[in-house]
Design a protein around this motif. Sequence first.
Motif, mmCIF file in Angstrom:
data_model
loop_
_atom_site.group_PDB
_atom_site.id
_atom_site.type_symbol
_atom_site.label_atom_id
_atom_site.label_comp_id
_atom_site.label_asym_id
_atom_site.label_seq_id
_atom_site.Cartn_x
_atom_site.Cartn_y
_atom_site.Cartn_z
ATOM 1 N N HIS A 207 1.227 -1.158 -0.122
ATOM 2 C CA HIS A 207 -0.430 -0.190 0.046
ATOM 3 C C HIS A 207 1.182 1.417 -0.313
ATOM 4 O O HIS A 207 -0.015 2.470 -0.388
ATOM 5 C CB HIS A 207 -0.882 0.235 1.603
ATOM 6 C CG HIS A 207 -1.822 -1.346 0.613
ATOM 7 N ND1 HIS A 207 -2.262 -1.868 2.206
ATOM 8 C CD2 HIS A 207 -2.845 -1.516 0.094
ATOM 9 C CE1 HIS A 207 -3.212 -2.876 2.212
ATOM 10 N NE2 HIS A 207 -3.583 -2.912 0.616
ATOM 11 N N VAL A 208 1.870 1.018 0.297
ATOM 12 C CA VAL A 208 3.069 2.206 0.244
ATOM 13 C C VAL A 208 2.169 3.178 1.192
ATOM 14 O O VAL A 208 3.591 3.771 2.246
ATOM 15 C CB VAL A 208 3.191 2.728 -1.115
ATOM 16 C CG1 VAL A 208 3.912 4.005 -0.815
ATOM 17 C CG2 VAL A 208 3.493 1.828 -2.544
ATOM 18 N N ILE A 209 0.929 3.709 1.435
ATOM 19 C CA ILE A 209 1.595 5.396 2.409
ATOM 20 C C ILE A 209 0.001 4.200 3.581
ATOM 21 O O ILE A 209 -0.258 2.565 3.495
ATOM 22 C CB ILE A 209 0.269 5.731 1.646
ATOM 23 C CG1 ILE A 209 -1.355 5.166 1.200
ATOM 24 C CG2 ILE A 209 0.495 6.273 0.673
ATOM 25 C CD1 ILE A 209 -2.085 6.209 1.026
ATOM 26 N N THR A 210 0.740 4.586 5.161
ATOM 27 C CA THR A 210 -0.284 4.464 6.417
ATOM 28 C C THR A 210 -1.169 4.601 6.568
ATOM 29 O O THR A 210 -2.750 3.612 6.854
ATOM 30 C CB THR A 210 1.260 4.757 7.561
ATOM 31 O OG1 THR A 210 2.099 3.963 6.971
ATOM 32 C CG2 THR A 210 0.607 3.669 8.411
ATOM 33 N N GLY B 5 3.671 8.187 5.483
ATOM 34 C CA GLY B 5 4.019 6.456 5.280
ATOM 35 C C GLY B 5 4.977 6.680 4.718
ATOM 36 O O GLY B 5 6.118 6.900 4.222
ATOM 37 N N ARG B 6 5.542 5.825 5.817
ATOM 38 C CA ARG B 6 7.153 5.287 6.178
ATOM 39 C C ARG B 6 7.466 4.666 4.961
ATOM 40 O O ARG B 6 8.922 4.947 4.557
ATOM 41 C CB ARG B 6 7.856 4.742 7.504
ATOM 42 C CG ARG B 6 6.296 2.992 7.520
ATOM 43 C CD ARG B 6 7.078 3.017 8.843
ATOM 44 N NE ARG B 6 6.018 1.711 8.572
ATOM 45 C CZ ARG B 6 5.043 1.300 8.851
ATOM 46 N NH1 ARG B 6 4.306 2.129 9.381
ATOM 47 N NH2 ARG B 6 4.930 -0.240 8.997
ATOM 48 N N GLY B 7 6.646 4.140 4.317
ATOM 49 C CA GLY B 7 6.878 3.424 3.423
ATOM 50 C C GLY B 7 6.880 4.375 1.605
ATOM 51 O O GLY B 7 8.100 3.961 1.209
ATOM 52 N N MET B 8 6.713 5.855 2.299
ATOM 53 C CA MET B 8 7.299 6.389 0.854
ATOM 54 C C MET B 8 8.589 6.708 0.527
ATOM 55 O O MET B 8 8.993 6.661 -0.403
ATOM 56 C CB MET B 8 6.897 7.867 0.997
ATOM 57 C CG MET B 8 5.413 7.722 1.047
ATOM 58 S SD MET B 8 3.904 8.620 1.164
ATOM 59 C CE MET B 8 5.360 10.231 2.216
ATOM 60 N N ILE C 146 -7.126 9.748 -3.734
ATOM 61 C CA ILE C 146 -5.940 8.738 -3.217
ATOM 62 C C ILE C 146 -5.718 8.061 -3.012
ATOM 63 O O ILE C 146 -5.339 6.918 -2.616
ATOM 64 C CB ILE C 146 -5.348 10.003 -2.481
ATOM 65 C CG1 ILE C 146 -4.606 11.225 -3.213
ATOM 66 C CG2 ILE C 146 -3.959 9.431 -2.145
ATOM 67 C CD1 ILE C 146 -4.255 12.701 -2.112
ATOM 68 N N TYR C 147 -7.113 7.290 -1.885
ATOM 69 C CA TYR C 147 -7.187 6.079 -0.902
ATOM 70 C C TYR C 147 -7.333 5.167 -2.348
ATOM 71 O O TYR C 147 -6.203 3.881 -1.896
ATOM 72 C CB TYR C 147 -8.221 6.290 -0.642
ATOM 73 C CG TYR C 147 -8.689 5.054 0.891
ATOM 74 C CD1 TYR C 147 -8.010 5.168 1.452
ATOM 75 C CD2 TYR C 147 -9.478 4.103 -0.277
ATOM 76 C CE1 TYR C 147 -8.440 3.551 1.833
ATOM 77 C CE2 TYR C 147 -9.924 3.024 0.577
ATOM 78 C CZ TYR C 147 -8.903 2.091 1.616
ATOM 79 O OH TYR C 147 -8.729 1.588 2.384
ATOM 80 N N LYS C 148 -7.713 5.484 -3.441
ATOM 81 C CA LYS C 148 -8.181 4.222 -4.470
ATOM 82 C C LYS C 148 -6.827 4.043 -4.807
ATOM 83 O O LYS C 148 -6.564 2.815 -5.439
ATOM 84 C CB LYS C 148 -9.106 5.322 -5.551
ATOM 85 C CG LYS C 148 -9.503 4.191 -6.029
ATOM 86 C CD LYS C 148 -11.284 4.774 -7.160
ATOM 87 C CE LYS C 148 -11.076 3.858 -8.148
ATOM 88 N NZ LYS C 148 -11.746 5.100 -9.562
ATOM 89 N N GLU C 149 -5.629 5.235 -5.887
ATOM 90 C CA GLU C 149 -5.032 4.546 -5.826
ATOM 91 C C GLU C 149 -3.506 3.962 -5.784
ATOM 92 O O GLU C 149 -3.110 2.615 -5.077
ATOM 93 C CB GLU C 149 -4.171 6.647 -6.385
ATOM 94 C CG GLU C 149 -2.520 6.003 -7.255
ATOM 95 C CD GLU C 149 -2.192 5.503 -7.655
ATOM 96 O OE1 GLU C 149 -3.722 5.820 -8.772
ATOM 97 O OE2 GLU C 149 -0.987 4.912 -8.239
ATOM 98 N N PHE C 150 -4.152 4.234 -3.772
ATOM 99 C CA PHE C 150 -3.130 3.369 -3.524
ATOM 100 C C PHE C 150 -3.642 1.683 -1.984
ATOM 101 O O PHE C 150 -3.044 1.258 -2.479
ATOM 102 C CB PHE C 150 -2.736 3.964 -2.045
ATOM 103 C CG PHE C 150 -1.364 5.150 -2.904
ATOM 104 C CD1 PHE C 150 0.058 4.697 -2.311
ATOM 105 C CD2 PHE C 150 -1.552 6.411 -2.931
ATOM 106 C CE1 PHE C 150 0.960 5.616 -2.609
ATOM 107 C CE2 PHE C 150 -1.040 7.502 -3.409
ATOM 108 C CZ PHE C 150 0.325 6.839 -3.718
ATOM 109 N N VAL C 151 -4.950 2.303 -2.226
ATOM 110 C CA VAL C 151 -5.462 1.083 -1.618
ATOM 111 C C VAL C 151 -6.569 -0.517 -2.338
ATOM 112 O O VAL C 151 -5.798 -1.298 -3.135
ATOM 113 C CB VAL C 151 -5.434 1.405 -0.191
ATOM 114 C CG1 VAL C 151 -6.709 0.058 -0.131
ATOM 115 C CG2 VAL C 151 -4.902 2.248 0.627
ATOM 116 N N HIS C 152 -7.545 0.670 -2.736
ATOM 117 C CA HIS C 152 -7.935 -0.377 -3.568
ATOM 118 C C HIS C 152 -9.368 0.944 -4.044
ATOM 119 O O HIS C 152 -9.886 1.523 -3.231
ATOM 120 C CB HIS C 152 -8.946 -1.750 -3.124
ATOM 121 C CG HIS C 152 -9.761 -0.874 -1.843
ATOM 122 N ND1 HIS C 152 -11.077 -0.280 -1.805
ATOM 123 C CD2 HIS C 152 -9.423 -1.764 -0.742
ATOM 124 C CE1 HIS C 152 -11.024 -0.879 -0.407
ATOM 125 N NE2 HIS C 152 -10.235 -1.171 0.041
#
Length: 437
Positions: free
Chosen positions: A285-288, A379-382, A431-437
């Motif tokens: 998901h990259v973002i938290t 997101g720490r994944g960024m 944004i939510y749709k782009e990263f999550v679903h």
Amino acid sequence: MLKVVKFGGSSLADAEQFKKVGDIIRQDTSRRYVVASAPGKRHAQDTKVTDMLYQCYALAAKGQDIEDSFKAIEERFNGIIAGLGLDFSLEKEFDLIKNGFIHKAGKDYAASRGEYLNAMILAKYLGFDFIDAADVILFEENGRLNMEGTNTLLASVLADHANAVIPGFYGSMPNDTIKTFSRGGSDVTGSIVARAVRADLYENWTDVSGFLMADPRIIENPLGIELITYAELRELSFMGAGVLHEEAIFPVRFAEIPINIRNTNRPDDSGTMIVPATDEVDLKHVITGLAGKRGFSVLSIEKDMMNAEIGFGKRVLEVLEKHGISFEHLPSGVDTMSVVIATQEIAEIKDQIKAEVCRAVSPDKIAIDDGLALLAIVGRGMVQSKGTAARIFGAVADADINIRMIDQGSSEKSIIMGVEEGDLENAMRAIYKEFVH
Ligand code: ASP
């Protein structure tokens, strides 16, 4: 293993909830220190005992009769005692407290009695020792928590108790009067206790199974956050994703103790784990999480060659400082500088601020525009994923939303974006749709 567990008001609202709390504590003997809130709402239309206490005390402070109002509070506690079948009475305490109300013992004293009495009942129910927070949580003359004094005292007192219940939300002033934290402050007490006993874990039990990636009023069924760092949480909670009192983070973060947010009504859910640091990154998901907030204004200033003018920024900020205004962000270009400020902080004095900034730096152009919403994508994944910013901006552009401001902290843990207030929800969905679903 040693755990400090805090139960919020909804977890201790009535006898049924107390029983769930009892089961949770008895199931794990490492749950040795318990911090209790006052009874919260039993259903949506109900009133929290803390609010009943404030209302009752307001009557007492005006010299009005408090009989009925106080009786209703007694009934909340007596209902819990009866529902648990305890051989225990708070009648003497009620008399003392009522007397305190009539003699105007103070608003904080009044509000704190919800935690005080509820913790007494819980201690009795669990067979744990009761420790009054007034004896172990110390405030300084200026109203701030005496962090180190409290830590030393609490550590030595609790060393003599294998198991104890401590009321949340309050402590005492140097002159022995009661002082409360701000609302929701039992979270802070729990954190202080966890640090004092060097707990391995601080469990914060509430009525949700941890944090969600986004506000469920905006995003349908958002995913829960399993793991988040303290730093990420700070970024999100600043935007108002409040499940935990903001100040509750500091004592445990300092001591590097993780917090686990758990749901009393769904004890099998693992909730959200908040940790000082982690190598574990959700690369899927990259973002938290993301959070948004309305109500910001932008002070924009343009001046040719501004970048070469030494002390330019300082002089602008000095104007704000003089008026006690804090700023949220400071995105700047070569010849432009913008200061993002909460609208309520400047609403009354906009013209004055403009005039003073003009005098201080003689800009070519100056304006203050309202109606900005800020959106934090955290997101720490960024750091490890290339192209995150491009994906964010692409998603927002596809939704036909104009981005008014961008600010990425150098830690690369978050991107803050400013959009028109009316665009906030759509931007979040995109944004939510782009990263999550
Ligand atoms: N009972 C207090 C309040 O309602 C404190 C707490 O629950 O944490 O704010």
